[in-house]
Design an enzyme around this catalytic site. Structure first.
Site, mmCIF file in Angstrom:
data_model
loop_
_atom_site.group_PDB
_atom_site.id
_atom_site.type_symbol
_atom_site.label_atom_id
_atom_site.label_comp_id
_atom_site.label_asym_id
_atom_site.label_seq_id
_atom_site.Cartn_x
_atom_site.Cartn_y
_atom_site.Cartn_z
ATOM 1 N N GLU A 44 30.781 -0.346 29.522
ATOM 2 C CA GLU A 44 29.435 -0.563 29.010
ATOM 3 C C GLU A 44 28.783 0.735 28.523
ATOM 4 O O GLU A 44 28.195 0.783 27.457
ATOM 5 C CB GLU A 44 28.608 -1.192 30.143
ATOM 6 C CG GLU A 44 27.163 -1.429 29.823
ATOM 7 C CD GLU A 44 26.936 -2.741 29.092
ATOM 8 O OE1 GLU A 44 27.925 -3.385 28.712
ATOM 9 O OE2 GLU A 44 25.763 -3.099 28.885
ATOM 10 N N ASP A 45 28.905 1.781 29.312
ATOM 11 C CA ASP A 45 28.097 2.981 29.050
ATOM 12 C C ASP A 45 28.828 4.157 28.412
ATOM 13 O O ASP A 45 28.195 5.104 27.971
ATOM 14 C CB ASP A 45 27.462 3.488 30.364
ATOM 15 C CG ASP A 45 26.402 2.531 30.872
ATOM 16 O OD1 ASP A 45 26.038 1.611 30.107
ATOM 17 O OD2 ASP A 45 25.952 2.691 32.013
#
Ligand code: MN
Length: 702
Positions: free
Chosen positions: A76-77
């Site tokens: 996700e990051d």
């Protein structure tokens, strides 16, 4: 300051050394991936995944869950691809991380939408590997614990979502401890003042209660000792959010809630539970109706315990829970408790699914032992929100309906008019029966037709109050208008035999007769006639009373069009169809029933003009009429299929088939088919006769 070394030490108490090393590797990978990123609090980002893993370690989760926790924000990051994780840590871990990322991407706007749109994905992720949910819950728990650094608005949004989505999930999975923490943290973030006030009140009350609590505890201890029973007695307090909900929902005063003293007794085995129960019932009088045996009949999420309420000294109510240590563990950690008890010996890669299944199976077995599996079998589908289904309109709008709802419920939920004019439905673009219970995630399209009317048979399967009310209402209107029109025809027919007609009768005369019958409007009178509550003959005589009292000329029969609807029924005993000679039998409240002239059931009353009326079929009669045929034929394979296709080929519809085997050779088949009229029936019979092996065809008339 938590560190990976500290965590590794803790892990080594229950994981193998190589597994601990894998968790370490995942940590270092995450540390590098998140390098330079900071949390809002200023700490290095990696402290978050470390804390999440640490929560899972408290639950003694396996090394793969812990690795996934370490890596859960990487995709996700940091833009690292799933494939890279697969290469590094294997398929299972990368699938877990991917699942958690997908859950994270969901945006829960409103409760209904959130549940509808995302619950399926969530349920799917869960069914595939329950650990996805557990990692996600741990992630959320850490975020809730560190919520303070966020801005007011964001904090409230996350807290709301936690209360509405994550706390119920934890509850569903039997994870009581986590649910309580979610609720108290969520409550504090949503309503800081109220939360603080209740917290202070609880603290004060605790001081006042101390003495009583100690006294009760002591007396329970002494009681157990007298009976030679071993048990750990602890006082319990309700958590803040549940106190708040009780105060709001049940409108109870704080003192009322706090006046209850609650204890838990944890023992070694099931047998002891019941003996302890006996002992405490001896100590204080139990409150009737409050005893619950969740050991014999566990709750749907697997919770087991005995519950009872006692009258203590001075009538103080004491709530007692009695359970084994294992049940206690289950009550606190629910589905995660499974990992706690897993022995390392069978650590062989059984697959994640198998583990989730194992838990589910365990609970299922408990339920079956209790003879109450139905409720649970439902939830084996791991339906997170078991009392609702979420379906989509063709335009993608979400409708929330109670479980068991059908397309008709859906139609009425969309709009009353849609419900009333509904004739068919497509579920996931396929035609489906209107009575079929809808499943979450389906797209439902209602086919309507102008002039269509709601069907009384729907009342047999609709579940929503809205659908029920509207169908009943529509039915009433329909019945009334049909009764009025039949009543009018019956009355005019009788009047015609007196050489008159309703239109020829003066308004004054009609008013006078209405007054005599004590009805307000002519429609009410006609409805009564249509329903068979009043005889047309008698009413006609009243209407004509003053103008003439000539004897009626011979009756012409009343024509049946087949569109009379609810107030005209076709007798089940002789099933008349257009073309058959018929008579009408008027029975009070039910309207008219059409029989064959030759039907035995009306032989006695056929010539009684007050009960029977001559009928014939209108030229333009329409509709489908059921008849029963009895077909004798030589037994052969595929016989039913042949009969069915033959009937269909002649445009007939089979409503029902029954079969008796006479002997090895001859079969007797009962067919109920619907046809338009006698000509049509003759055509069907002719086709059937032409089939090989058919010996005899008889139309049944009781
Ligand atoms: Mn996270």
């Amino acid at each position: 300051m938590p560190s990976i070394d500290g965590l590794a030490d803790r892990l080594s108490t229950y994981l193998a050394a190589d597994q601990v090393n894998l968790v370490r590797r995942a940590y270092f990978y995450a540390e590098q991936a998140h390098d330079g990123q900071r949390r809002r609090s200023g700490e290095a980002y990696v402290t978050h995944p470390l804390a999440v893993a640490s929560i899972l370690a408290d639950m003694h989760m396996d090394h793969q869950s812990l690795m996934a926790a370490m890596l859960h924000d990487v995709i996700e990051d940091t833009g690292i691809a799933k494939e890279a994780l697969t290469a590094q840590f294997g398929e299972t871990v990368s699938e877990l991380v991917d699942g958690v990322s997908k859950l994270t991407q969901m945006n829960f706007e409103t409760k209904a939408e959130a549940q509808a749109e995302n619950f399926q994905k969530m349920a799917m992720a869960m069914a595939r590997d329950i650990r996805v949910i557990l990692v996600k819950l741990a992630d959320r728990l850490h975020n809730m614990r560190t919520l303070e650094v966020l801005s007011g608005e964001k904090r409230r949004r996350i807290a709301k979502e936690t209360l509405e989505i994550y706390a119920p999930i934890a509850n569903r999975l039997g994870m009581h401890s986590m649910r309580v923490e979610f609720e108290d943290l969520g409550f504090k973030a949503m309503h800081p003042m109220r939360s603080e006030r209740i917290r202070a009140a609880v603290r004060r009350a605790r001081g006042n209660r101390k003495e009583i609590v100690a006294k009760i505890e002591e007396s329970i201890h002494a009681c157990l000792q007298r009976e030679g029973l071993q048990g750990e007695v602890t006082g319990r307090e309700k958590h803040l959010y549940s106190i708040y909900q009780k105060m709001r929902g049940k409108r109870r005063a704080f003192n009322e809630i706090m006046d209850v003293y609650a204890f838990r007794i944890v023992v070694d085995k099931v047998d002891t539970c019941y003996r302890v129960l006996g002992a405490v019932h001896n100590l204080y009088k139990p409150l009737p109706g409050r005893f619950k045996d969740y050991i014999a009949i566990p709750k749907a999420n697997g919770y087991q315990s005995l519950h009872t309420t006692l009258f203590g000294m001075h009538g103080v109510p004491i709530e007692i829970q009695i359970r084994t240590r294992e049940m206690e563990e289950m009550a606190n950690n629910g589905i995660a408790a499974h990992w706690l008890y897993k022995s390392d010996a069978d650590e062989a890669p059984k697959g994640n699914h198998a583990r989730a299944r194992q838990w589910v199976k365990g609970v299922l077995e408990m339920q079956q032992r209790a003879g109450n599996s139905l409720e649970f079998i439902e939830s084996v589908k791991i339906d997170l929100f078991p009392d609702e289904v979420y379906v989509f309109t063709p335009k993608g709008k979400i409708m929330e309906l109670p479980k068991g709802s059908t397309a008709v419920d859906f139609a009425y939920a969309v709009h009353t008019d849609v419900g009333n004019s509904c004739i068919a439905c497509r579920i996931n673009r396929r035609l489906a029966p209107l009575s079929q219970a809808l499943e979450s995630g389906s797209t439902v399209e209602i086919v309507t037709a102008p002039g269509a009317r709601s069907n009384p048979a729907w009342l047999n399967f609709v579940v929503t109050g809205k659908a029920r009310t509207h169908i009943r209402h529509a039915l009433k209107l329909q019945r009334r208008s049909e009764s009025i029109s039949l009543g009018e025809r019956l009355l005019n027919k009788t009047l015609t035999s007196f050489d008159s007609h309703l239109e020829k009768i003066s308004a004054e005369r009609i008013q006078a007769v209405l007054a005599e019958y004590r009805v307000d409007v002519i429609e009410d009178l006609l409805e009564d006639i249509g329903l068979g509550n009043r005889m047309a003959y008698v009413v006609a005589r009243r209407l004509l009373a003053e103008s003439n009292d000539a004897a009626p000329s011979p009756d012409g029969p009343l024509a049946i069009r087949g569109t009379e609807g609810l107030v005209l029924n076709y007798a089940k005993c002789c099933t008349p169809i257009p073309g058959d000679p018929i008579v009408g039998h008027i029975s009070a409240g039910k309207g008219m029933v059409v029989h064959l002239e030759s039907c035995k059931n009306i032989a006695d009353i056929r010539n009684n003009p007050e009960k029977c009326i001559q009928l014939n079929w209108a030229k333009d009669v329409t509709g489908e009429f059921n008849v029963e045929l009895r077909v004798e034929l030589e037994h052969q394979r595929g016989l039913i299929a042949v009969l069915a296709s033959t009937v269909a080929a002649a445009d007939g519809n089979i409503e029902k088939i029954g079969m008796d085997e006479r002997d090895g050779r001859i079969s007797v088949v009962q067919l109920i088919i619907s046809v338009h009229d006698r000509v049509h029936l003759a055509r069907v019979i002719k086709k059937l006769r032409s089939l090989a092996g058919v010996i005899r065809i008889t139309r049944m008339r009781a």
